[in-house]
Design a protein around this motif. Structure first.
Motif, short mmCIF file in Angstrom:
data_model
loop_
_atom_site.label_atom_id
_atom_site.label_comp_id
_atom_site.label_asym_id
_atom_site.label_seq_id
_atom_site.Cartn_x
_atom_site.Cartn_y
_atom_site.Cartn_z
N GLY A 119 -16.39 -14.66 -22.73
CA GLY A 119 -17.71 -15.27 -22.63
C GLY A 119 -18.68 -14.77 -23.67
O GLY A 119 -19.85 -14.51 -23.38
N LEU A 120 -18.22 -14.64 -24.91
CA LEU A 120 -19.03 -14.09 -26.00
C LEU A 120 -19.40 -15.18 -27.00
O LEU A 120 -18.71 -16.20 -27.13
N SER A 121 -20.47 -14.93 -27.73
CA SER A 121 -20.83 -15.77 -28.86
C SER A 121 -20.38 -15.08 -30.15
O SER A 121 -20.01 -13.90 -30.14
N ALA A 122 -20.46 -15.80 -31.26
CA ALA A 122 -20.08 -15.20 -32.54
C ALA A 122 -20.97 -14.00 -32.88
O ALA A 122 -20.53 -13.07 -33.56
N ALA A 123 -22.20 -14.01 -32.38
CA ALA A 123 -23.11 -12.90 -32.64
C ALA A 123 -22.69 -11.62 -31.91
O ALA A 123 -23.21 -10.54 -32.20
N GLN A 124 -21.74 -11.73 -30.99
CA GLN A 124 -21.29 -10.58 -30.21
C GLN A 124 -19.89 -10.11 -30.63
O GLN A 124 -19.22 -9.43 -29.87
N ASP A 125 -19.50 -10.44 -31.84
CA ASP A 125 -18.15 -10.05 -32.29
C ASP A 125 -17.94 -8.55 -32.33
O ASP A 125 -16.79 -8.08 -32.31
N ALA A 126 -19.01 -7.78 -32.35
CA ALA A 126 -18.85 -6.32 -32.29
C ALA A 126 -18.18 -5.89 -30.99
O ALA A 126 -17.49 -4.87 -30.95
N GLU A 127 -18.36 -6.68 -29.93
CA GLU A 127 -17.70 -6.38 -28.67
C GLU A 127 -16.18 -6.53 -28.81
O GLU A 127 -15.41 -5.77 -28.21
N ILE A 128 -15.76 -7.51 -29.59
CA ILE A 128 -14.33 -7.70 -29.83
C ILE A 128 -13.78 -6.53 -30.64
O ILE A 128 -12.67 -6.04 -30.37
N ASP A 129 -14.56 -6.06 -31.60
CA ASP A 129 -14.14 -4.89 -32.38
C ASP A 129 -13.97 -3.66 -31.49
O ASP A 129 -13.06 -2.85 -31.71
N ARG A 130 -14.83 -3.53 -30.51
CA ARG A 130 -14.67 -2.42 -29.56
C ARG A 130 -13.33 -2.50 -28.83
O ARG A 130 -12.63 -1.50 -28.67
N ASN A 131 -12.99 -3.70 -28.40
CA ASN A 131 -11.72 -3.86 -27.69
C ASN A 131 -10.53 -3.56 -28.60
O ASN A 131 -9.52 -3.00 -28.17
N ALA A 132 -10.65 -3.93 -29.86
CA ALA A 132 -9.55 -3.67 -30.80
C ALA A 132 -9.29 -2.17 -30.96
O ALA A 132 -8.17 -1.75 -31.25
N ALA A 133 -10.33 -1.36 -30.74
CA ALA A 133 -10.24 0.09 -30.95
C ALA A 133 -10.10 0.87 -29.65
O ALA A 133 -10.33 2.08 -29.62
N LEU A 134 -9.69 0.22 -28.57
CA LEU A 134 -9.69 0.87 -27.27
C LEU A 134 -8.88 2.16 -27.23
O LEU A 134 -9.24 3.11 -26.53
N ARG A 135 -7.78 2.21 -27.96
CA ARG A 135 -6.91 3.40 -27.89
C ARG A 135 -7.27 4.46 -28.93
O ARG A 135 -6.68 5.54 -28.92
N THR A 136 -8.21 4.17 -29.80
CA THR A 136 -8.54 5.13 -30.87
C THR A 136 -10.02 5.54 -30.89
O THR A 136 -10.36 6.54 -31.52
N ALA A 137 -10.87 4.80 -30.22
CA ALA A 137 -12.31 5.07 -30.27
C ALA A 137 -12.65 6.34 -29.48
O ALA A 137 -11.93 6.73 -28.55
N PRO A 138 -13.76 7.01 -29.83
CA PRO A 138 -14.18 8.19 -29.06
C PRO A 138 -14.63 7.80 -27.66
O PRO A 138 -14.94 6.64 -27.38
N THR A 139 -14.65 8.78 -26.79
CA THR A 139 -14.96 8.52 -25.39
C THR A 139 -16.24 9.23 -24.95
O THR A 139 -16.71 10.17 -25.59
N LEU A 140 -16.79 8.76 -23.84
CA LEU A 140 -17.89 9.39 -23.13
C LEU A 140 -17.53 9.41 -21.65
O LEU A 140 -16.78 8.55 -21.17
N PRO A 141 -18.08 10.35 -20.86
CA PRO A 141 -17.92 10.26 -19.41
C PRO A 141 -18.42 8.91 -18.91
O PRO A 141 -19.44 8.40 -19.39
N ALA A 142 -17.72 8.34 -17.97
CA ALA A 142 -18.05 6.99 -17.51
C ALA A 142 -19.51 6.85 -17.12
O ALA A 142 -20.16 5.85 -17.45
N ILE A 143 -20.07 7.85 -16.44
CA ILE A 143 -21.44 7.73 -15.96
C ILE A 143 -22.44 7.71 -17.10
O ILE A 143 -23.58 7.25 -16.94
N ARG A 144 -22.04 8.18 -18.28
CA ARG A 144 -22.90 8.12 -19.46
C ARG A 144 -22.60 6.90 -20.33
O ARG A 144 -23.40 6.55 -21.20
N ARG A 145 -21.46 6.28 -20.12
CA ARG A 145 -21.08 5.13 -20.94
C ARG A 145 -21.90 3.89 -20.57
O ARG A 145 -22.32 3.13 -21.44
#
Length: 248
Positions: free
Chosen positions: A56-82
């Motif tokens: 349910g994204l627009s082209a202006a939200q493609d950064a969200e897709i980039d986040r999903n592409a990096a799910l196994r390599t991106a840095p993490t935060l505690p869930a309550i802070r995310r």
């Protein structure tokens, strides 16, 4: 007591923790579903058009897709802070200190379309997946999650009082028999009441903060209502259901 929160669409970027390791998350019985959904989101991220349609994204939200592409390599935060947004602003975890913060970390949990159930300290990356998303080739996320999540929530409910503040679509991912549930109604000057929409989240955030930080240990809906009232919230109880009443 465990206070079960909804997630938020918006999330803090970045993080200080290492990349996602499912074995570091609570509720390891959920890891097979978590891993499968992560792999599917990473693969889906290779097709922006399909990702936009599914999430349910627009082209202006493609950064969200980039986040999903990096799910196994991106840095993490505690869930309550995310998670961010109205509920989490009202919860204001960052302002809790000492024993109150320790209690909050032990009591707070988040329902998640990607991870099923997270405890407050579980380290996760930023991601985009909502309870209403429909991934290609899969049934609904509720159908995917319930066989795994229902028994995990049932086990928690046997050991702790659960206060379920999730919205309807997230509550559908896993049912909790006997949980204390909460809604928010606005009362007009003439005494009539209406459902609160946007600020529903803020009032639930206030309640979550009161429950997360209190020294008391509620064991039933009456105890939860008592904590809310000590936090200057107007609450009515009917069985295991509480209604927070606010001025319109």
């Amino acid at each position: 007591m465990i206070v079960l929160l909804p997630p938020s669409e918006t999330k803090h970027p970045g993080g200080e923790g290492p990349a996602l390791e499912l074995d570091r998350l609570s509720c390891p019985d959920l890891n097979p579903v978590r891993s499968d959904l992560i792999d599917r989101l990473i693969e889906l991220a290779g097709d922006r058009g399909a990702s936009r349609a599914a999430l349910g994204l627009s082209a202006a939200q493609d950064a969200e897709i980039d986040r999903n592409a990096a799910l196994r390599t991106a840095p993490t935060l505690p869930a309550i802070r995310r998670y961010t947004g109205v509920l989490y602003d009202a919860l204001d975890m960052a302002s809790l200190r000492g024993a109150a913060a320790e209690r909050a970390y032990s009591r707070l949990a988040v329902g998640s379309a990607l991870f099923g159930l997270l405890r407050a300290g579980d380290p996760i990356p930023a991601y985009r997946l909502s309870a209403g998303s429909r991934l290609p080739g899969l049934p609904t996320l509720a159908a995917r999650w319930r066989p795994a999540l229902d028994p995990v929530l049932a086990d928690l409910a046997e050991r702790d009082l659960l206060v379920d503040l999730r919205s309807g679509s997230y509550a559908a991912l896993g049912k909790v028999a006997g949980a204390v549930t909460v809604d928010v109604l606005a009362e007009r000057a003439d005494g009539t009441r209406a459902v609160v929409s946007h600020f529903n989240k803020a009032h639930k955030g206030r309640l979550a903060r009161a429950l997360a930080s209190t020294r008391s240990e509620p064991v039933d809906a009456a105890g939860v209502a008592a904590v809310a009232r000590r936090a200057d919230m107007r609450v009515e109880r009917r069985g295991e259901h509480l209604t927070v009443i606010v001025a319109a």
